[in-house]
Design a protein around this motif. Structure first.
Motif, PDB file in Angstrom:
ATOM      1  N   LEU A  97      25.897  22.019  71.754  1.00  0.00           N
ATOM      2  CA  LEU A  97      26.953  22.200  71.237  1.00  0.00           C
ATOM      3  C   LEU A  97      28.081  21.105  71.072  1.00  0.00           C
ATOM      4  N   ASP A 137      41.460  30.064  64.193  1.00  0.00           N
ATOM      5  CA  ASP A 137      42.321  29.032  63.173  1.00  0.00           C
ATOM      6  C   ASP A 137      42.504  27.749  63.720  1.00  0.00           C
ATOM      7  N   LEU A 243      28.522  24.415  64.187  1.00  0.00           N
ATOM      8  CA  LEU A 243      28.744  25.310  64.332  1.00  0.00           C
ATOM      9  C   LEU A 243      28.602  25.862  63.702  1.00  0.00           C
ATOM     10  N   THR A 323      25.291  28.030  56.516  1.00  0.00           N
ATOM     11  CA  THR A 323      26.270  28.578  56.728  1.00  0.00           C
ATOM     12  C   THR A 323      26.522  30.011  56.716  1.00  0.00           C
ATOM     13  N   GLY A 374      33.729  31.484  67.180  1.00  0.00           N
ATOM     14  CA  GLY A 374      33.862  32.223  66.716  1.00  0.00           C
ATOM     15  C   GLY A 374      33.639  33.847  66.633  1.00  0.00           C
TER      16      GLY A 374
END
Ligand code: CAA
Length: 388
Positions: A97, A137, A243, A323, A374
């Motif tokens: 990451l 956010d 991500l 995604t 997330g």
């Protein structure tokens, strides 16, 4: 669409890798997993064993001194380590990451400088996106990087940073142009030793207690301009692209935790006798194990197919709906891991609820996989915006 459907196929090398990581994890990581949790201490034994076996950052490309493992191999490493100790699995996962922004968007010099020490095991990487007031956010971050002569000066607070304090290198997303929201965010490499970098107290967490989570304070941290990853203004896109690939490693972690709980519960029900026979002889218990194994396999198929897509994207293929698939794998596998670990505790009854057995730790560790990289609510937003 169906034209994009392409089955992954683990190779013989992948199977051999799994066997090797499983053996190493059981011999050198599992014996410390309970103590690492109980004492909330960093699993140094795991780091040493992973570095000695060159499994701490297998994703680093060969040209920078790494093993050059593909995305599925990386998933297998994380999965097998997580099967015995979720905290330890954050070593290979967060190394990927933290460093992937450099791999994806960094210039040649930056890659040479920072990926080499990571590959050798001399340095770990962390990823600094979230802030106290910018979690889901992420684009609402406040940390600033202001151009000043031949460098940038960074100020701000990053929160929930996995392996903070242990890592030598930090990928930091910061605002360079406040008028452009996500298009005014840039990514930088910050070193632990840079003047003005410091860390908060370790968070007291429900699970993954062996992996330190701390705030990272940036107080007038001056970095040379060549620490910028890619161009100014591309940091948010780089963070999101990262991500897309690494949510699959969280899915892998969830799979491993769930497999560990399922394996333990399967052994237990064959030993534990009630009403004169092993409880595994009762169909109610068998049905629970069947459901657990079924859900786990479905999560694994989705995760491996997402990993295959991640690899094809890295190899220069198309977008592969990565995604969507990265979010779907993470969301589904983490929900499944929560269900399976909860059922494992149920199968062990009162014993499962105590720290004398590993399944309550696995249940606590599973919970974070629904939250980090997330929340699963954010994953559903990401999926809905990127339906295949
Ligand atoms: N790939 C490439 N670029 C992307 C992208 C992607 N997947 N997603 C977004 N972008 C870029 C695009 O340029 C986009 O602009 P356009 O739409 O004009 O192309 C720009 O970013 C802005 O995107 P959005 O409009 O979608 O931005 P948003 O403000 O609506 O936010 C979000 C989107 C998906 C909610 C995002 O904020 C998000 O993912 N939030 C969750 C954050 C997160 O996952 N945090 C985890 C931290 S890491 C962690 O947990 C660490 C740990 O230690 C384990």
């Amino acid at each position: 669409g169906s034209a994009d459907f392409d089955l992954y196929r683990p190779s013989e090398e992948h199977d051999m890798l799994r066997e090797a990581v499983r053996a190493l994890s059981e011999a050198k990581i599992a014996p410390f997993a309970a103590a690492v949790d109980e004492e909330a201490r960093f699993p140094q034994e795991a780091l040493d064993a992973l570095v000695a076996a060159d499994l701490h950052a297998v994703h680093v490309p060969e040209e920078y001194g790494g093993a050059g493992a593909d995305a599925l191999a990386t998933v297998i490493v994380i999965e097998e380590v997580a099967r015995v100790c979720a905290s330890s699995s954050l070593i290979p996962a967060v190394n990927k990451l933290g460093s992937l922004p450099v791999v994806l968007s960094g210039g040649e010099d930056l890659k040479k400088k920072y990926l080499g020490p990571l590959a050798k095991g001399d340095a770990m990487f962390s990823y600094c996106l979230s802030e106290p007031d910018a979690g889901s956010d992420a684009g609402g971050m406040k940390t600033k990087a202001v151009r000043d002569g031949d460098g940038y000066v960074l100020n701000g607070v990053k929160r929930w940073i996995t392996n903070a304090g242990v890592s030598e290198y930090y990928t930091v997303m910061a605002v360079t142009d406040p008028d452009r929201r996500t298009k005014g965010i840039s990514a930088f490499v910050v070193e632990k030793g840079d003047e003005g970098v410091s860390f908060g107290a370790p968070e007291k967490k429900l699970g993954i207690k062996g992996s330190p989570t701390r705030e990272v304070y940036l107080d007038n941290v001056r970095v040379p301009a060549d620490r910028l990853i890619g161009d100014e203004g591309t940091g948010f896109a780089t963070a999101m692209k990262t991500l897309d690939h690494t949510r699959i490693t969280i899915a892998a972690q969830a799979l491993g935790i769930a497999q560990g709980a399922l394996d333990y519960a399967t052994g237990y029900v064959q030993e534990r006798k009630q009403f004169g026979k092993p409880i595994g002889d009762f169909q109610g218990v068998q049905f629970m194990l069947a459901d657990m194994a079924m859900k786990l396999e479905a999560a694994r198929q989705l995760t491996y197919s997402a990993a295959a897509r991640s690899q094809r994207v890295s190899d220069g293929g198309g977008k592969e709906h990565l995604t969507f698939f990265g979010a779907a794998a993470k969301c589904f596998a983490s929900d499944v891991a929560m269900e399976i670990t909860t059922d494992a505790v149920q199968l062990l009854g009162g014993y499962g609820y105590t720290r004398d057995y590993p399944v309550e730790r696995m249940m606590r560790d599973a919970k974070i996989t629904q939250i980090y990289e997330g929340t699963n609510q954010i994953q559903r937003i990401v999926m809905a915006r990127n339906l295949p």
